[in-house]
Scaffold this active site. Structure first.
Site, PDB file in Angstrom:
ATOM      1  N   ASP A  48       0.846  -1.201   0.000  1.00  0.00           N
ATOM      2  CA  ASP A  48       0.000   0.000   0.000  1.00  0.00           C
ATOM      3  C   ASP A  48       0.879   1.248   0.000  1.00  0.00           C
ATOM      4  OD1 ASP A  48      -2.686  -1.440   0.673  1.00  0.00           O
ATOM      5  OD2 ASP A  48      -1.248  -2.156   2.142  1.00  0.00           O
ATOM      6  N   GLU A  80       2.266  -6.481  -5.115  1.00  0.00           N
ATOM      7  CA  GLU A  80       1.837  -5.641  -6.233  1.00  0.00           C
ATOM      8  C   GLU A  80       2.980  -4.820  -6.835  1.00  0.00           C
ATOM      9  OE1 GLU A  80      -1.989  -3.866  -6.006  1.00  0.00           O
ATOM     10  OE2 GLU A  80      -1.382  -2.082  -7.103  1.00  0.00           O
TER      11      GLU A  80
HETATM   12  O1  TRH Z   1       4.890  -5.965   0.655  1.00  0.00           O
HETATM   13  P1  TRH Z   1       4.004  -6.583  -0.343  1.00  0.00           P
HETATM   14  O2  TRH Z   1       3.736  -7.995  -0.161  1.00  0.00           O
HETATM   15  O3  TRH Z   1       2.650  -5.791  -0.423  1.00  0.00           O
HETATM   16  C1  TRH Z   1       1.381  -6.393  -0.452  1.00  0.00           C
HETATM   17  C2  TRH Z   1       0.678  -6.279  -1.747  1.00  0.00           C
HETATM   18  O4  TRH Z   1       0.660  -4.956  -2.211  1.00  0.00           O
HETATM   19  C3  TRH Z   1      -0.735  -6.775  -1.643  1.00  0.00           C
HETATM   20  O5  TRH Z   1      -1.403  -6.631  -2.862  1.00  0.00           O
HETATM   21  C4  TRH Z   1      -1.422  -5.985  -0.583  1.00  0.00           C
HETATM   22  O6  TRH Z   1      -2.713  -6.425  -0.431  1.00  0.00           O
HETATM   23  C5  TRH Z   1      -0.664  -6.153   0.688  1.00  0.00           C
HETATM   24  O7  TRH Z   1       0.665  -5.710   0.510  1.00  0.00           O
HETATM   25  C6  TRH Z   1      -1.294  -5.371   1.784  1.00  0.00           C
HETATM   26  O8  TRH Z   1       4.713  -6.447  -1.785  1.00  0.00           O
HETATM   27  P2  TRH Z   1       4.850  -5.227  -2.790  1.00  0.00           P
HETATM   28  O9  TRH Z   1       3.516  -4.803  -3.307  1.00  0.00           O
HETATM   29  O10 TRH Z   1       5.830  -5.617  -3.770  1.00  0.00           O
HETATM   30  O11 TRH Z   1       5.429  -4.041  -1.918  1.00  0.00           O
HETATM   31  C7  TRH Z   1       6.749  -4.012  -1.478  1.00  0.00           C
HETATM   32  C8  TRH Z   1       7.303  -2.608  -1.596  1.00  0.00           C
HETATM   33  O12 TRH Z   1       8.563  -2.533  -0.964  1.00  0.00           O
HETATM   34  C9  TRH Z   1       7.539  -2.181  -3.044  1.00  0.00           C
HETATM   35  O13 TRH Z   1       7.233  -0.815  -3.204  1.00  0.00           O
HETATM   36  C10 TRH Z   1       9.045  -2.391  -3.233  1.00  0.00           C
HETATM   37  C11 TRH Z   1       9.534  -2.014  -1.867  1.00  0.00           C
HETATM   38  N1  TRH Z   1      10.852  -2.526  -1.496  1.00  0.00           N
HETATM   39  C12 TRH Z   1      11.892  -1.624  -1.373  1.00  0.00           C
HETATM   40  O14 TRH Z   1      11.713  -0.416  -1.599  1.00  0.00           O
HETATM   41  N2  TRH Z   1      13.107  -2.090  -0.961  1.00  0.00           N
HETATM   42  C13 TRH Z   1      13.341  -3.394  -0.674  1.00  0.00           C
HETATM   43  O15 TRH Z   1      14.479  -3.760  -0.293  1.00  0.00           O
HETATM   44  C14 TRH Z   1      12.257  -4.315  -0.860  1.00  0.00           C
HETATM   45  C15 TRH Z   1      12.495  -5.773  -0.588  1.00  0.00           C
HETATM   46  C16 TRH Z   1      11.030  -3.849  -1.267  1.00  0.00           C
END
Ligand code: TRH
Length: 356
Positions: free
Chosen positions: A17, A256
């Protein structure tokens, strides 16, 4: 046209989110907009936004009563149905020119997205009476809201020097040996991890594991043989995480936002979908694979489906990893298809210009 944008985000769990909201805020600000980002929990920004000063044009605000004291912006984005405070909605309705009110929804490749994108919800009662909220669905086809893609993203990716970037990753402690395949892993806890580790031993591989459940799951007994090494990564900022995806030969992503960024990386990837108790994630996964693999070579499509279903605990997996070169060609073709569509921010601009 420089507008004032209010983006509201509640952190439900994980980082998707806030990750999407932050990326959108950055993209808007980089295109000359002024953004107030209202967050109930800004904790993850400590690493997601680390490294550089707060980008000009973004103000991160705590989602508290102060929201009721500010002037309402030209565009109000409610991310993922987070429900705006009633007094704020009342002031939206009272604004001389009502703001464009967008509900930004979760990403899916399912058919309902094309049907629902752009639908309006006129408010007949309550504090927002007279306003209309518009549903905005990101997606992968022209009849959806598209995906976040900064204007210079692919050019930057093309200029990227993976070797130099890797040399400074993790304070220089990440060492890739000549000939090693590089794989990144960002995952929820996954019972299929031992099977994946076994499959990765077919070639010399360095597995870079992002913080969280997968790192916690790993221990030295889980390494089947010396062909596979692993190193733990710290949390990276969002731009640096993108670069990790660009640098690796294969990326395991989730949720996402990382899932979308893996597609811009133009490298083979495996998606661990956010699991839902009612099993809704199964059809959502299949819908995306149907699009991704529609024009793909039959063997690669079969192997990809089998791996993705196995990694998501939906079917048994025979341990075959799709061939990387074929996967890369497919990933580039898919990226080309996606870039032929307008990005999400451009689509928001066009709605904003119609509404003003
Ligand atoms: O953390 P998530 O599993 O988020 C999930 C999904 O959005 C899901 O649809 C939602 O319902 C739930 O949250 C509540 O995975 P996502 O979406 O990839 O988000 C991770 C964020 O973290 C993304 O913006 C990338 C960022 N990130 C970094 O900036 N640095 C890092 O080292 C890593 C591992 C991730």
């Amino acid at each position: 046209m420089g507008l004032n944008w209010d983006i509201f985000c509640r952190v439900i769990d994980n980082f998707g989110d806030i990750g999407v909201a932050w990326r959108l805020a950055r993209d808007l600000a980089a295109r000359g907009q002024t953004v107030r980002l209202w967050l109930d929990d800004a904790g993850a920004l400590q690493w997601m936004a680390a490294g550089k000063a707060m980008p000009a044009g973004i103000g991160v605000r705590r989602w508290d009563d102060s929201v009721n004291e500010v002037e309402v912006g030209d565009v109000v984005i409610e991310t993922f149905g987070c429900e705006l405070p009633a007094p704020f909605v009342a002031r939206m309705a009272a604004r001389g020119t009502p703001p464009l009110w967008i509900n930004l929804e979760y990403l899916s490749a399912e058919a309902y997205v094309e049907r629902s994108h752009g639908l309006s919800s006129p408010q007949f009662n309550g504090p927002g009476r007279g306003l209309s909220k518009q549903f905005f669905y990101p997606g992968f086809t022209p009849r959806t809201g598209g995906l976040l893609r900064e204007p210079d993203l692919l050019a930057e990716r093309d200029r990227f020097d993976a070797q130099a970037w890797l040399a400074q990753l993790g304070d220089g402690k990440i060492e890739r040996r000549p000939g090693e395949r590089l794989v990144s892993l960002f995952a929820y806890a996954n019972p299929a991890l031992p099977e994946l580790l076994a499959a990765l031993t077919t070639e010399p591989t360095l597995l870079l594991i992002c913080p969280g459940a997968a790192q916690a799951q790993m221990n030295s007994h889980m390494l089947p043989n010396a062909n596979l090494r692993w190193q733990a990564l710290p949390y990276l900022s969002q731009p640096e995480y993108d670069r990790l995806l660009w640098a690796c030969d294969l990326n395991f992503v989730r949720g996402e936002d990382s899932f979308v960024r893996a597609q811009w990386a133009g490298r083979p990837f495996v998606w661990q979908i956010y699991p839902q108790h009612d099993g809704a994630h199964g059809p959502k996964l299949e819908a995306f694979m149907d699009l991704l693999l529609a024009d793909c070579d039959a063997l690669l499509a079969d192997q990809t489906r089998s791996l993705w279903r196995g990694w998501n605990g939906l079917r048994a997996w025979d341990g075959t990893l799709p061939e990387l070169d074929a996967g890369r060609a497919q990933a580039l073709k898919w990226r080309e298809h996606l870039t032929s569509q307008p990005d999400l921010t451009t689509q928001l601009f066009s709605l904003a210009s119609k509404s003003s």
